[in-house]
Design a protein around this motif. Structure first.
Motif, mmCIF file in Angstrom:
data_model
loop_
_atom_site.group_PDB
_atom_site.id
_atom_site.type_symbol
_atom_site.label_atom_id
_atom_site.label_comp_id
_atom_site.label_asym_id
_atom_site.label_seq_id
_atom_site.Cartn_x
_atom_site.Cartn_y
_atom_site.Cartn_z
ATOM 1 N N MET A 215 0.888 -1.163 0.136
ATOM 2 C CA MET A 215 0.052 0.142 -0.060
ATOM 3 C C MET A 215 0.961 1.258 -0.067
ATOM 4 N N LYS A 216 0.511 2.278 -0.590
ATOM 5 C CA LYS A 216 1.213 3.793 -0.864
ATOM 6 C C LYS A 216 1.957 3.984 0.665
ATOM 7 N N PRO A 217 1.201 3.976 1.731
ATOM 8 C CA PRO A 217 2.021 4.655 3.035
ATOM 9 C C PRO A 217 3.247 3.548 3.352
ATOM 10 N N LEU A 218 3.042 2.583 3.185
ATOM 11 C CA LEU A 218 4.547 1.477 3.235
ATOM 12 C C LEU A 218 5.533 1.621 2.100
ATOM 13 N N ASN B 197 5.974 4.385 0.737
ATOM 14 C CA ASN B 197 6.513 5.696 1.487
ATOM 15 C C ASN B 197 7.586 5.682 2.324
ATOM 16 N N GLN B 198 7.411 4.783 3.313
ATOM 17 C CA GLN B 198 8.341 4.461 4.383
ATOM 18 C C GLN B 198 9.579 3.634 3.798
ATOM 19 N N VAL B 199 9.286 2.935 2.719
ATOM 20 C CA VAL B 199 10.552 2.512 1.865
ATOM 21 C C VAL B 199 11.348 3.468 1.216
ATOM 22 N N ILE B 200 10.625 4.299 0.505
ATOM 23 C CA ILE B 200 11.244 5.424 0.030
ATOM 24 C C ILE B 200 12.123 6.428 1.096
ATOM 25 N N ASP B 201 11.688 6.594 1.866
ATOM 26 C CA ASP B 201 12.067 7.286 3.212
ATOM 27 C C ASP B 201 13.471 6.678 3.617
ATOM 28 N N TYR B 202 13.435 5.550 3.707
ATOM 29 C CA TYR B 202 14.510 4.569 4.243
ATOM 30 C C TYR B 202 15.512 4.626 3.201
ATOM 31 N N LEU B 203 15.186 4.485 2.013
ATOM 32 C CA LEU B 203 16.310 4.609 0.896
ATOM 33 C C LEU B 203 17.094 5.961 0.753
ATOM 34 N N GLU B 204 16.198 7.111 1.024
ATOM 35 C CA GLU B 204 16.561 8.351 0.962
ATOM 36 C C GLU B 204 17.226 8.757 2.031
ATOM 37 N N ALA B 205 17.350 8.368 3.271
ATOM 38 C CA ALA B 205 17.810 8.289 4.398
ATOM 39 C C ALA B 205 19.322 7.837 4.195
ATOM 40 N N SER B 206 19.489 6.907 3.120
ATOM 41 C CA SER B 206 20.780 6.034 3.137
ATOM 42 C C SER B 206 21.268 6.702 1.664
ATOM 43 N N GLU B 207 20.905 7.950 1.471
ATOM 44 C CA GLU B 207 21.554 8.697 0.289
ATOM 45 C C GLU B 207 21.284 8.242 -0.929
ATOM 46 N N ILE B 208 20.010 7.544 -1.085
ATOM 47 C CA ILE B 208 19.471 7.006 -2.544
ATOM 48 C C ILE B 208 18.267 7.845 -2.930
ATOM 49 N N GLU B 209 18.452 8.375 -3.864
ATOM 50 C CA GLU B 209 16.951 9.137 -4.284
ATOM 51 C C GLU B 209 16.170 8.307 -5.097
ATOM 52 N N LEU C 151 1.554 -1.328 -6.029
ATOM 53 C CA LEU C 151 0.622 -2.549 -6.610
ATOM 54 C C LEU C 151 -0.580 -2.542 -5.678
ATOM 55 N N GLU C 152 -0.209 -2.104 -4.172
ATOM 56 C CA GLU C 152 -1.285 -1.920 -3.206
ATOM 57 C C GLU C 152 -1.957 -3.333 -3.166
ATOM 58 N N VAL C 153 -1.325 -4.212 -2.898
ATOM 59 C CA VAL C 153 -1.712 -5.723 -2.601
ATOM 60 C C VAL C 153 -1.538 -5.917 -0.914
ATOM 61 N N ALA C 154 -2.429 -5.787 -0.232
ATOM 62 C CA ALA C 154 -2.126 -5.956 1.342
ATOM 63 C C ALA C 154 -2.170 -7.638 2.057
#
Length: 234
Positions: free
Chosen positions: A121-124, A126-138, A145-148
């Motif tokens: 789902m999109k909120p999760l 977004n957490q993956v994106i935040d995690y990668l970007e905190a590791s200096e990966i844009e 795909l939003e499969v729960a």
């Protein structure tokens, strides 16, 4: 991971002399949400203890989002904690996490920007994106795909990932993460997507296998599994 890691090791054994056995302990989860993921992460200690009884040469914590939803850098905390669990059972083995492996794999490819596909789902996502970007990966672009339902994630057809990858904005990306999830099958499409897009394509699973093989001190090479496992990465 219980299908794709053995598949990659089997494909490797066709061309290289090393042989492997594969063992697993399971953490329970039915629905991919923050509450169940946190409970799942707590259960990882039990799994590490059980597998340490088998004197495995390397242990891999397979759930990427269970770690990433805990906040940036948590894979390092988790890996240290699990290593201590193993040591307390009078055994030592390297601990690999798919979350840490994906970050390392992206950096091994010298990619500073990526586009990703997740089943979440999109909120999760977004957490993956935040995690990668905190590791200096844009993260340039993402598709959720939003499969729960966790079982349904495992039943997704990896062939469709090629079409999803074609929809990603990859302009300026150094790599594409075809599956930022170890539960979503992707292996049959990794090389095909890479050939289509003309840039390196990896997944949480291929990145984890790279780290497993590296920790076993054997060449991290698997045929037809993308640039990361091609044997050309130093």
């Amino acid at each position: 991971m219980e299908t794709e890691i053995p598949a990659m090791l089997h494909n490797r054994m066709k061309e290289h002399p090393e042989t492997f056995t594969f063992h697993s302990a399971r953490m329970r989860m039915k629905h991919v949400n923050a509450e169940e993921l946190k409970k799942m992460d707590i259960d990882s200690d039990r799994c590490a203890l059980e597998l340490s009884d088998a004197r495995c040469d390397v242990l891999a914590y397979a759930c990427l989002v269970a770690i990433m939803c805990q906040g940036p850098g948590y894979h390092q905390i988790s890996e240290k904690r699990l290593a201590k669990v193993v040591e307390e059972n009078a055994e030592r083995a390297p601990i690999v996490s798919s979350a840490g492996a994906l970050i390392t794999g992206i950096k091994r490819l010298k990619a500073k920007k990526v586009s990703i596909i997740t089943p979440y789902m999109k909120p999760l996502t977004n957490q993956v994106i935040d995690y990668l970007e905190a590791s200096e990966i844009e993260v340039i672009d993402s598709i959720s795909l939003e499969v729960a339902d966790n079982l349904e994630v495992g039943r997704l057809d990896p062939v469709h990932l090629i079409d999803h990858a074609a929809r990603l904005n990859c302009k300026g990306a150094g790599a594409v993460v075809l599956s930022a999830c170890v539960q979503m099958p992707s292996l049959p499409s990794v090389q095909k997507a890479e050939d289509l897009l003309g840039i390196p394509v990896l997944s949480a699973a291929t990145a984890t296998v790279y780290e497993i093989l590296s920790n076993l001190n054997v060449a991290p090479i698997v045929p037809n599994a993308g640039s990361l496992l091609s044997g050309t990465i130093k």
